[in-house]
Motif scaffolding. Structure first.
Motif, PDB file in Angstrom:
ATOM      1  N   MET A 139       0.830  -1.202   0.000  1.00  0.00           N
ATOM      2  CA  MET A 139       0.000   0.000   0.000  1.00  0.00           C
ATOM      3  C   MET A 139       0.863   1.249   0.000  1.00  0.00           C
ATOM      4  O   MET A 139       0.632   2.190  -0.771  1.00  0.00           O
ATOM      5  CB  MET A 139      -0.927  -0.013   1.213  1.00  0.00           C
ATOM      6  CG  MET A 139      -1.789   1.230   1.395  1.00  0.00           C
ATOM      7  SD  MET A 139      -0.989   2.539   2.378  1.00  0.00           S
ATOM      8  CE  MET A 139      -0.819   1.723   3.956  1.00  0.00           C
ATOM      9  N   ALA A 140       1.881   1.264   0.862  1.00  0.00           N
ATOM     10  CA  ALA A 140       2.767   2.417   0.953  1.00  0.00           C
ATOM     11  C   ALA A 140       3.508   2.643  -0.366  1.00  0.00           C
ATOM     12  O   ALA A 140       3.704   3.790  -0.800  1.00  0.00           O
ATOM     13  CB  ALA A 140       3.772   2.218   2.089  1.00  0.00           C
TER      14      ALA A 140
ATOM     15  N   ARG B 178      -9.156  14.462   3.102  1.00  0.00           N
ATOM     16  CA  ARG B 178     -10.057  13.333   3.309  1.00  0.00           C
ATOM     17  C   ARG B 178      -9.992  12.362   2.131  1.00  0.00           C
ATOM     18  O   ARG B 178     -10.111  11.157   2.308  1.00  0.00           O
ATOM     19  CB  ARG B 178     -11.495  13.785   3.526  1.00  0.00           C
ATOM     20  CG  ARG B 178     -12.123  14.554   2.375  1.00  0.00           C
ATOM     21  CD  ARG B 178     -13.639  14.641   2.546  1.00  0.00           C
ATOM     22  NE  ARG B 178     -14.270  13.351   2.338  1.00  0.00           N
ATOM     23  CZ  ARG B 178     -15.498  13.063   2.721  1.00  0.00           C
ATOM     24  NH1 ARG B 178     -16.219  13.969   3.343  1.00  0.00           N
ATOM     25  NH2 ARG B 178     -16.026  11.871   2.475  1.00  0.00           N
ATOM     26  N   ASP B 179      -9.764  12.909   0.919  1.00  0.00           N
ATOM     27  CA  ASP B 179      -9.655  12.062  -0.264  1.00  0.00           C
ATOM     28  C   ASP B 179      -8.335  11.302  -0.272  1.00  0.00           C
ATOM     29  O   ASP B 179      -8.257  10.178  -0.777  1.00  0.00           O
ATOM     30  CB  ASP B 179      -9.790  12.898  -1.539  1.00  0.00           C
ATOM     31  CG  ASP B 179     -11.177  13.522  -1.674  1.00  0.00           C
ATOM     32  OD1 ASP B 179     -12.139  12.899  -1.202  1.00  0.00           O
ATOM     33  OD2 ASP B 179     -11.281  14.621  -2.239  1.00  0.00           O
ATOM     34  N   LYS B 180      -7.303  11.892   0.308  1.00  0.00           N
ATOM     35  CA  LYS B 180      -6.021  11.205   0.411  1.00  0.00           C
ATOM     36  C   LYS B 180      -6.148   9.995   1.338  1.00  0.00           C
ATOM     37  O   LYS B 180      -5.617   8.923   1.042  1.00  0.00           O
ATOM     38  CB  LYS B 180      -4.948  12.165   0.940  1.00  0.00           C
ATOM     39  CG  LYS B 180      -4.583  13.295  -0.015  1.00  0.00           C
ATOM     40  CD  LYS B 180      -3.508  14.188   0.602  1.00  0.00           C
ATOM     41  CE  LYS B 180      -3.144  15.325  -0.339  1.00  0.00           C
ATOM     42  NZ  LYS B 180      -2.093  16.202   0.249  1.00  0.00           N
ATOM     43  N   VAL B 181      -6.847  10.184   2.444  1.00  0.00           N
ATOM     44  CA  VAL B 181      -7.042   9.084   3.384  1.00  0.00           C
ATOM     45  C   VAL B 181      -7.866   7.976   2.730  1.00  0.00           C
ATOM     46  O   VAL B 181      -7.538   6.791   2.841  1.00  0.00           O
ATOM     47  CB  VAL B 181      -7.753   9.583   4.665  1.00  0.00           C
ATOM     48  CG1 VAL B 181      -8.082   8.410   5.580  1.00  0.00           C
ATOM     49  CG2 VAL B 181      -6.878  10.587   5.401  1.00  0.00           C
TER      50      VAL B 181
ATOM     51  N   THR C 227      -1.776  -0.529  10.523  1.00  0.00           N
ATOM     52  CA  THR C 227      -2.162  -0.053   9.195  1.00  0.00           C
ATOM     53  C   THR C 227      -2.552   1.415   9.249  1.00  0.00           C
ATOM     54  O   THR C 227      -2.142   2.212   8.396  1.00  0.00           O
ATOM     55  CB  THR C 227      -3.343  -0.886   8.643  1.00  0.00           C
ATOM     56  OG1 THR C 227      -2.930  -2.242   8.491  1.00  0.00           O
ATOM     57  CG2 THR C 227      -3.802  -0.355   7.297  1.00  0.00           C
ATOM     58  N   ALA C 228      -3.354   1.783  10.251  1.00  0.00           N
ATOM     59  CA  ALA C 228      -3.765   3.178  10.400  1.00  0.00           C
ATOM     60  C   ALA C 228      -2.549   4.075  10.620  1.00  0.00           C
ATOM     61  O   ALA C 228      -2.441   5.160  10.033  1.00  0.00           O
ATOM     62  CB  ALA C 228      -4.751   3.312  11.569  1.00  0.00           C
TER      63      ALA C 228
ATOM     64  N   GLU D 192       2.587   7.785   6.138  1.00  0.00           N
ATOM     65  CA  GLU D 192       2.839   7.977   4.713  1.00  0.00           C
ATOM     66  C   GLU D 192       2.240   9.277   4.199  1.00  0.00           C
ATOM     67  O   GLU D 192       2.764   9.880   3.253  1.00  0.00           O
ATOM     68  CB  GLU D 192       2.281   6.799   3.903  1.00  0.00           C
ATOM     69  CG  GLU D 192       2.968   5.464   4.157  1.00  0.00           C
ATOM     70  CD  GLU D 192       4.417   5.457   3.706  1.00  0.00           C
ATOM     71  OE1 GLU D 192       4.741   6.184   2.743  1.00  0.00           O
ATOM     72  OE2 GLU D 192       5.228   4.735   4.322  1.00  0.00           O
ATOM     73  N   LEU D 193       1.166   9.721   4.828  1.00  0.00           N
ATOM     74  CA  LEU D 193       0.525  10.970   4.412  1.00  0.00           C
ATOM     75  C   LEU D 193       1.178  12.193   5.052  1.00  0.00           C
ATOM     76  O   LEU D 193       0.734  13.322   4.841  1.00  0.00           O
ATOM     77  CB  LEU D 193      -0.967  10.936   4.754  1.00  0.00           C
ATOM     78  CG  LEU D 193      -1.806   9.929   3.955  1.00  0.00           C
ATOM     79  CD1 LEU D 193      -3.272  10.002   4.394  1.00  0.00           C
ATOM     80  CD2 LEU D 193      -1.689  10.179   2.454  1.00  0.00           C
TER      81      LEU D 193
END
Length: 232
Positions: free
Chosen positions: A64-65, A79-82, A122-123, A129-130
């Motif tokens: 994922m990363a 919010r869209d990035k998350v 994961t969270a 990463e963000l």
């Protein structure tokens, strides 16, 4: 980072998990298929299939990363990035049944804590990463709320048979919308003079909570600071 021998066992396990679950049977068969000595396999994964399932989960976080780093999100709202990160985390799964079997494993009381830590991990990985730099109570609330969003979305996704999984992505968007409403309420409390005074005590107390740091003890979830003392 998972070592190469563990990855070999993990790859070999993928053909067994859908039939035998994350079980001792799967673990032994995977080690044999990968050509890894049982003693070495047990040394790498002392709890057998449980540790193998956790390694599978961590590999999903790594994938994922990697995809997240290749995605242009410069024009996205946060919010869209998350939402994109959660979606990518699910899209790296090649066999949904493998995740379903893992959900069953970590639903067992003796492994529930491992499952909770995996979801929290994961969270945490997504926020890291963000570019999250919070070092206070927000470090915890961000990961706690995202853990809830992620876990509920996984459960929905496991039963979703809609075209291209659109129902899951709609569900994810609603859950993130719910989280944003909570943030709006928190902002209203901060901006309201009366409520700010009412919650001044709890706010001061929470301001003393710090996120884990490199120098913190690994068995403690955070740090407490006192006036004149540096976080550690």
């Amino acid at each position: 980072m998972t070592d190469e021998t563990t990855l070999k066992i993990l790859d070999a396990a993928m053909m067994h998990v859908p039939f035998d679950g994350w079980s001792e049977t799967t673990f032994r068969a995977a080690a044999a298929d990968a050509g890894v000595d049982p003693v070495v396999a047990r040394a790498l994964l002392p709890r057998g299939a449980v540790d193998l399932a956790l390694a599978y989960h961590r590999r999903g976080d790594d994938l994922m990363a990697e995809r997240l780093g290749q995605t242009d999100m410069s024009a996205m709202k946060f919010r869209d990035k998350v939402a994109t990160a959660v979606r990518l985390r699910l899209e790296v799964v090649e066999d949904r049944e493998v995740v379903r079997r893992g959900t069953t494993l970590f639903a067992l009381p003796m492994h529930a804590a491992d499952g909770a830590r995996a979801i929290w991990g994961t969270a945490d990985r997504i926020w890291t990463e963000l570019g999250d730099t919070s070092d206070d109570i927000n470090w915890y609330t961000k990961r706690a709320t995202l853990s809830g969003v992620y876990s509920s979305t996984v459960l929905y996704w496991l039963g979703d048979d809609s075209l291209d999984g659109q129902a899951t992505w709609d569900f994810l968007d609603r859950r993130i919308g719910d989280v944003m409403k909570i943030e709006e309420v928190k902002a209203q409390v901060r901006d309201n003079a009366v409520l700010s005074k009412v919650f001044a005590g709890p706010a001061w107390l929470l301001s003393k909570v710090k996120a884990p740091g490199a120098m913190s003890r690994s068995d403690l979830p955070g740090r407490w600071t006192t006036p004149g003392q540096s976080p550690r």
